[in-house]
Write a protein that holds these residues in place. Structure first.
Motif, PDB file in Angstrom:
ATOM      1  N   PRO A 173       0.697  -1.757   0.279  1.00  0.00           N
ATOM      2  CA  PRO A 173       0.151  -0.191  -0.112  1.00  0.00           C
ATOM      3  C   PRO A 173       0.775   1.411  -0.422  1.00  0.00           C
ATOM      4  N   LEU A 200     -10.234  -4.109  -0.298  1.00  0.00           N
ATOM      5  CA  LEU A 200     -10.744  -3.655  -1.795  1.00  0.00           C
ATOM      6  C   LEU A 200     -12.009  -5.259  -2.275  1.00  0.00           C
ATOM      7  N   ASP A 238      -4.814  -5.145   0.127  1.00  0.00           N
ATOM      8  CA  ASP A 238      -4.198  -4.101  -0.413  1.00  0.00           C
ATOM      9  C   ASP A 238      -4.421  -3.568  -1.858  1.00  0.00           C
ATOM     10  N   GLY A 239      -4.005  -4.190  -3.062  1.00  0.00           N
ATOM     11  CA  GLY A 239      -4.910  -3.938  -4.176  1.00  0.00           C
ATOM     12  C   GLY A 239      -4.429  -5.990  -4.571  1.00  0.00           C
ATOM     13  N   ASP A 276      -5.625  -0.522  -6.840  1.00  0.00           N
ATOM     14  CA  ASP A 276      -5.757  -0.550  -5.484  1.00  0.00           C
ATOM     15  C   ASP A 276      -6.115   0.821  -4.805  1.00  0.00           C
ATOM     16  N   ARG A 277      -6.235   1.182  -3.494  1.00  0.00           N
ATOM     17  CA  ARG A 277      -7.014   2.101  -2.869  1.00  0.00           C
ATOM     18  C   ARG A 277      -6.347   3.676  -3.199  1.00  0.00           C
TER      19      ARG A 277
END
Length: 292
Positions: A173, A200, A238-239, A276-277
């Motif tokens: 991240p 996510l 995280d992604g 991702d975020r």
């Protein structure tokens, strides 16, 4: 002490005649049958068995009778004639001859001859069946292939572990940049900051056939050709990283229920696409208003 009478010595010729008679009786053959077959008088055949030298003719004829007699019984005729000759030696009742003297006189042993190497015999390796050599070659080849396969498997496993470690490190991240403080203007309004989700959620829907290779937090989730109508929802902390998207226009996605714009056109192949975020934050940020 009284004198003992000398014991008569058993004639070797008598033993020889008894052996012929025993061999004949074992085979169940009569003297008449032998006489009819060999044309030898039955009287002479009986004399040979009884060692009656007075009835037998000269030794040269007797040896011929013995040869035919032994041959009819299936014995070795030359061996039996020699035994008759040796049996006749020392028996003063039998006429001696130079032939007997030559047989009984010790002869000097011949000088040893060097053993000749047999000709035409192939060497030991040439006498081995060719199939044995073929089997050895096949076994060696299989051992080599097995070693190569094991080595290749180990290298592939090490390479996959290295790629997974690199992917996990790349998917770590990233802290979102600090957003500037909202500016109060007469034409804009302040938007509330989007809440940071705990996880996510990516929803995939395939509208056209596409090859998808997808990792979540460094773990491989999908690596296959997906056809139209396929739908799947996956989660990550995280992604996500698309190692490959074979047909960018054939994949429709939402990230935490936020639509993701089309990543490409028909037939376009994409690599290392990260969601991702940060991507979610960008999707949730409304576009800036246009100046009037």
């Amino acid at each position: 002490m009284s004198d003992q009478e000398p014991q008569p010595q058993t004639s070797e010729l008598a033993s020889f005649g008894e052996e012929l008679r025993r061999e004949r009786e074992i085979r169940g053959i009569s003297l008449k049958e032998i006489a009819d077959a060999t044309k030898i008088s039955k009287r002479f055949l009986d004399a040979i068995e009884r060692n009656d030298h007075k009835t037998l003719p000269a030794p040269v004829f007797t040896r011929g009778f013995v040869r035919e007699y032994a041959r009819y019984l299936g014995l070795n005729s030359d061996e039996m004639v020699n035994r008759y000759n040796f049996a006749a030696v020392g028996d003063d009742r039998i006429e001696q001859s130079a032939h007997l003297d030559r047989l009984t006189t010790p002869q000097a042993p011949p000088p040893p001859r060097k053993k000749a190497q047999p000709k035409g015999i192939p060497p030991p390796y040439a006498r081995v069946d060719r199939n044995v050599y073929i089997l050895i070659i096949v076994v060696i080849a299989l051992a080599g292939v097995s070693y190569w396969a094991l080595k290749h498997r180990r290298e592939t496993r090490a390479n996959d572990e290295r790629i997974a470690a690199e992917t996990k490190a790349a998917a770590a991240p990233v802290a979102p940049p600090l957003a500037p403080a909202p500016v109060q203007t007469a034409t804009t309004s302040t938007q509330p900051a989007a809440a940071v989700p705990a996880k996510l959620v990516l929803s995939l829907e395939i509208t056209q056939t596409s090859w998808i290779t997808l990792d979540a937090d460094g773990e491989r989730l999908i690596n296959d050709e997906l056809r139209r109508g396929f739908h799947r929802t996956v989660e990550a902390k995280d992604g996500f990283r698309f190692k490959t998207i074979g047909n960018a226009a054939g994949v429709t996605m939402t990230l935490n229920d936020v639509p993701v714009p089309s990543l490409g056109h028909d037939g376009q192949v994409l690599h290392d696409v990260v969601l991702d975020r940060t991507t979610l934050q960008k999707l949730q940020t409304p576009p800036a208003p246009t100046q009037q």
